[in-house]
Motif scaffolding. Structure first.
Motif, PDB file in Angstrom:
ATOM      1  N   GLY A  71       0.814  -1.214   0.000  1.00  0.00           N
ATOM      2  CA  GLY A  71       0.000   0.000   0.000  1.00  0.00           C
ATOM      3  C   GLY A  71       0.839   1.251   0.000  1.00  0.00           C
ATOM      4  N   ASN A  72       0.187   2.364  -0.286  1.00  0.00           N
ATOM      5  CA  ASN A  72       0.868   3.652  -0.264  1.00  0.00           C
ATOM      6  C   ASN A  72      -0.157   4.722   0.084  1.00  0.00           C
ATOM      7  OD1 ASN A  72      -0.157   5.035  -2.891  1.00  0.00           O
ATOM      8  ND2 ASN A  72       0.479   2.969  -3.551  1.00  0.00           N
ATOM      9  N   TYR A  73       0.340   5.916   0.345  1.00  0.00           N
ATOM     10  CA  TYR A  73      -0.527   7.000   0.804  1.00  0.00           C
ATOM     11  C   TYR A  73      -0.952   7.950  -0.313  1.00  0.00           C
ATOM     12  CZ  TYR A  73       1.297   5.259   5.219  1.00  0.00           C
ATOM     13  OH  TYR A  73       1.644   4.451   6.273  1.00  0.00           O
ATOM     14  N   GLY A  74      -0.423   7.739  -1.515  1.00  0.00           N
ATOM     15  CA  GLY A  74      -0.842   8.548  -2.651  1.00  0.00           C
ATOM     16  C   GLY A  74      -0.334   9.972  -2.585  1.00  0.00           C
ATOM     17  N   LEU A  75      -1.029  10.865  -3.275  1.00  0.00           N
ATOM     18  CA  LEU A  75      -0.627  12.266  -3.354  1.00  0.00           C
ATOM     19  C   LEU A  75      -1.078  13.030  -2.111  1.00  0.00           C
ATOM     20  CD1 LEU A  75      -1.650  12.950  -7.066  1.00  0.00           C
ATOM     21  CD2 LEU A  75       0.668  12.548  -6.183  1.00  0.00           C
ATOM     22  N   PRO A  76      -0.238  13.890  -1.570  1.00  0.00           N
ATOM     23  CA  PRO A  76      -0.656  14.715  -0.430  1.00  0.00           C
ATOM     24  C   PRO A  76      -1.922  15.508  -0.770  1.00  0.00           C
ATOM     25  CG  PRO A  76       1.701  14.928  -0.814  1.00  0.00           C
ATOM     26  CD  PRO A  76       1.144  14.164  -1.983  1.00  0.00           C
ATOM     27  N   LEU A  77      -2.779  15.685   0.197  1.00  0.00           N
ATOM     28  CA  LEU A  77      -4.027  16.432   0.103  1.00  0.00           C
ATOM     29  C   LEU A  77      -5.077  15.709  -0.738  1.00  0.00           C
ATOM     30  CD1 LEU A  77      -5.510  19.010   0.983  1.00  0.00           C
ATOM     31  CD2 LEU A  77      -4.706  20.094  -1.120  1.00  0.00           C
ATOM     32  N   ILE A  78      -4.730  15.358  -1.993  1.00  0.00           N
ATOM     33  CA  ILE A  78      -5.719  14.765  -2.897  1.00  0.00           C
ATOM     34  C   ILE A  78      -6.113  13.360  -2.449  1.00  0.00           C
ATOM     35  CG2 ILE A  78      -6.132  13.980  -5.255  1.00  0.00           C
ATOM     36  CD1 ILE A  78      -4.274  16.248  -6.185  1.00  0.00           C
ATOM     37  N   PRO A  80      -5.768  11.715   0.529  1.00  0.00           N
ATOM     38  CA  PRO A  80      -6.545  11.618   1.774  1.00  0.00           C
ATOM     39  C   PRO A  80      -8.005  12.019   1.614  1.00  0.00           C
ATOM     40  CG  PRO A  80      -4.400  12.575   2.219  1.00  0.00           C
ATOM     41  CD  PRO A  80      -4.520  12.487   0.728  1.00  0.00           C
ATOM     42  N   ILE A  81      -8.284  13.012   0.771  1.00  0.00           N
ATOM     43  CA  ILE A  81      -9.680  13.412   0.544  1.00  0.00           C
ATOM     44  C   ILE A  81     -10.427  12.315  -0.207  1.00  0.00           C
ATOM     45  CG2 ILE A  81     -11.164  15.035  -0.681  1.00  0.00           C
ATOM     46  CD1 ILE A  81      -9.108  17.213  -0.050  1.00  0.00           C
ATOM     47  N   LYS A  82      -9.790  11.748  -1.243  1.00  0.00           N
ATOM     48  CA  LYS A  82     -10.423  10.648  -1.981  1.00  0.00           C
ATOM     49  C   LYS A  82     -10.692   9.467  -1.063  1.00  0.00           C
ATOM     50  CE  LYS A  82      -9.804   7.442  -5.822  1.00  0.00           C
ATOM     51  NZ  LYS A  82     -10.140   6.273  -4.973  1.00  0.00           N
ATOM     52  N   ASP A  83      -9.708   9.119  -0.232  1.00  0.00           N
ATOM     53  CA  ASP A  83      -9.883   7.992   0.680  1.00  0.00           C
ATOM     54  C   ASP A  83     -10.982   8.273   1.700  1.00  0.00           C
ATOM     55  OD1 ASP A  83      -7.909   6.606  -0.619  1.00  0.00           O
ATOM     56  OD2 ASP A  83      -6.336   7.044   0.835  1.00  0.00           O
ATOM     57  N   ARG A  84     -11.097   9.522   2.124  1.00  0.00           N
ATOM     58  CA  ARG A  84     -12.162   9.883   3.066  1.00  0.00           C
ATOM     59  C   ARG A  84     -13.534   9.688   2.433  1.00  0.00           C
ATOM     60  NH1 ARG A  84     -11.387  15.647   4.680  1.00  0.00           N
ATOM     61  NH2 ARG A  84     -12.846  16.230   3.029  1.00  0.00           N
ATOM     62  N   HIS A  85     -13.668  10.090   1.182  1.00  0.00           N
ATOM     63  CA  HIS A  85     -14.945   9.901   0.471  1.00  0.00           C
ATOM     64  C   HIS A  85     -15.255   8.417   0.282  1.00  0.00           C
ATOM     65  CE1 HIS A  85     -15.226  14.185  -1.461  1.00  0.00           C
ATOM     66  NE2 HIS A  85     -15.079  14.211  -0.156  1.00  0.00           N
ATOM     67  N   ASP A  86     -14.220   7.618  -0.016  1.00  0.00           N
ATOM     68  CA  ASP A  86     -14.423   6.169  -0.126  1.00  0.00           C
ATOM     69  C   ASP A  86     -14.868   5.589   1.210  1.00  0.00           C
ATOM     70  OD1 ASP A  86     -13.777   6.106  -2.794  1.00  0.00           O
ATOM     71  OD2 ASP A  86     -11.714   5.424  -2.494  1.00  0.00           O
ATOM     72  N   TYR A  87     -14.233   6.013   2.278  1.00  0.00           N
ATOM     73  CA  TYR A  87     -14.497   5.479   3.623  1.00  0.00           C
ATOM     74  C   TYR A  87     -15.921   5.793   4.067  1.00  0.00           C
ATOM     75  CZ  TYR A  87     -13.755   4.843   8.698  1.00  0.00           C
ATOM     76  OH  TYR A  87     -13.838   4.466  10.018  1.00  0.00           O
TER      77      TYR A  87
END
Length: 530
Positions: A71-78, A80-87
């Motif tokens: 796994g990885n954390y992806g792009l900063p800012l973008i 985490p927001i995408k993951d929050r919407h998925d969650y």
């Protein structure tokens, strides 16, 4: 406690089992998932990995193969927001984790956890989703528990009088032992009031439920349970009935607003998605919204808790700091726990049906009769099915599903299949409903099995019941972070089942979603007939 999801399906892990229990008495199947999503297929076995020859961070090399954490954390800012919407919205909490288990073929992986940017300074975590890796979160020699009670963010201390409360302290901090000792004192000094005050408060609740069913054909548990729980806690802990003070009947509503401000970044309230995400997941709700409400709670608890505040001064804690901790322990930890745990328990009991209800009624009534018609600790020890049912409720849907800890040093963490290196300072996150429904530990892991913890083999499984920030087989101490009220929560869970089946032969319910826990509505009750 931190999500509106009702389904906690276990992970389908590779086929080998450990800690397997003896065959259990078969009852009607009650599945952990009430979701309409299709079930997730079994996770494929990971490819062979290179064995570890030596690991300098640990005294002995693990026998499992070493694997890089996927796994990885992806792009900063973008990202985490995408993951929050998925969650919260696109996938939902459980699917968010399950999809990554399938993608990485691992129950340990890297991911972003909500709420992310603007509220939390760093959303990056290492996720632990199996019953073997999860317990590292309890080992305070390996993980720091400072300011991680609610996860990657901490609510403003303006909500707790300017103090960091016990739940946010690491055992290494000087005040931790003093404040936890104060909680032990509170529990010990009130123990003789718990059983009678529970009976009094919950008899009032059941009277009200029966009246509403008679008048309307149904009765919602929610507000009545809140009133009963708050009254019970104040009567038992402080020997004061809040309804006879200036607080009146307002206590539960004041607590609800105060808790909402603290936990809103982790909740789904059912507002339009764009508005909700901006309002509670992107920016904090300001503490001034509940300042007057909290002051009313503080005034009540300060007046009611004189002997406990005296003990706090003896321990070297100011009365003011102690009072804020008592509010948190009573309202957030205890009341909040009962607000979630009791409806969840009613849900599983209701779904289990009349067969289990009859068995419980017979066991409970027989034990009470043999103890002079009184509910006592000794009588409850003679109720093995009842005790198992309470543990199973805590296993299948733990009231606090999320656990966090920050690595104090370089570590090696083991899942069932591999070992993983964790660096000092990395945040570890465990989603407990997957760990406690690990099919490599529990047979029929997704089912509510009432007699799971009965007998010698069943009792051995208690070490895998983890709801209290520690195994059920261990006890809270000044040096660990296990819930000071662990035994109290188990006791009130037992008292709920006992009072229910002393009064009723059976009952029927309807269950709906709720931002915190579930909403339970009673549609019928059958009064005790034997």
């Amino acid at each position: 406690m931190a999500s509106s999801s009702l389904s906690f399906p276990s992970l389908h892990l590779p086929s080998s089992r450990t800690g397997r229990a003896k065959p259990l008495r078969r009852r009607p199947m009650v599945l952990a998932s009430v979701s309409e999503r299709p079930s997730v297929p079994a996770v494929p076995t990971p490819p062979p990995l290179t064995p570890v020859s030596s690991l300098p961070q640990e005294p002995a090399a693990p026998k499992l193969p070493l694997r890089k954490i996927p796994g990885n954390y992806g792009l900063p800012l973008i990202s985490p927001i995408k993951d929050r919407h998925d969650y919260f919205y696109n996938l939902g909490r459980d699917e968010y984790f399950k999809s990554r288990v399938l993608k990485y073929r691992s129950t340990v992986f890297r991911a972003n956890m909500p709420p992310g940017n603007f509220i939390a300074s760093d959303p990056r975590v290492i996720v632990l989703l199996d019953g073997k890796s999860f317990p590292v979160l309890f080992d305070v020699s390996k993980v720091e528990k400072k300011d991680v009670f609610t996860g990657t963010f901490m609510p403003s201390i303006d909500l707790t009088g300017g103090y960091r409360i016990l739940s946010y302290l690491d055992p290494s901090e000087p005040n931790h032992a003093k404040l936890k000792q104060l909680m032990f004192f509170l529990l010990k000094s009130s123990r003789h009031r718990v059983i009678p005050e529970f009976h009094s408060s919950y008899s009032e609740l059941f009277d009200s439920l029966e009246a509403n069913i008679a008048a309307k054909g149904k009765a919602t548990l929610g507000e009545g349970n809140d009133r009963a729980a708050f009254k019970f806690l104040c009567r038992s802990f402080y020997d004061v009935d809040p309804t006879e003070t200036k607080l009146g009947m307002d206590g539960p509503k004041l607590v609800g607003k105060w808790v909402l401000i603290q936990l809103s970044p982790l909740l789904v309230l059912g507002l339009p998605q764009a508005l909700e995400d901006l309002l509670i997941h992107t920016f904090r709700l300001p503490p001034f919204l509940v300042k007057k409400d909290y002051q009313r709670l503080y005034d009540f608890f300060y007046a009611a808790s004189g002997p406990v505040l005296d003990e706090a001064e003896r321990l070297g804690v100011s009365r003011e700091e102690a009072c804020h901790n008592l509010i948190f322990a009573t309202c957030f930890n205890s009341f909040g726990g009962m607000k979630i745990f009791f409806p969840n328990s009613m849900k599983w009991l209701g779904h289990a049906g009349i067969g289990l209800h009859t068995d419980l009624a017979r066991e409970i009534r027989s034990a009470v009769r043999s103890h002079g018609g009184k509910v006592t600790m000794d009588a409850m020890e003679q109720m093995p099915l009842m005790k198992s049912v309470v543990y199973e409720c805590l296993r299948i849907e733990p009231p606090v599903p999320l656990q966090y800890g920050k690595a104090k040093r370089d570590l090696v963490i083991e899942s069932h299949d591999a070992a993983f290196e964790v660096k000092e300072g990395e945040m570890l996150f465990g989603f407990q409903p997957f760990a406690t429904k690990d099919p490599k530990i529990f047979d029929r892991a997704e089912e509510f099995v009432p007699d799971r913890f009965m007998g010698e083999e069943g009792e051995k499984l208690l070490k895998h019941v983890l709801w209290s920030n520690g195994p059920e087989s261990e006890n809270p101490t000044l040096a660990n972070k296990q819930c000071a009220g662990k035994d109290f929560v188990v006791l009130v869970g037992r008292l709920l089942v006992v009072e229910l089946f002393l009064r009723y032969d059976t009952f029927e319910i309807e269950v709906a979603r709720s931002p915190i826990g579930v909403s339970v509505t009673f549609t019928s009750v059958k009064k005790a007939s034997f």
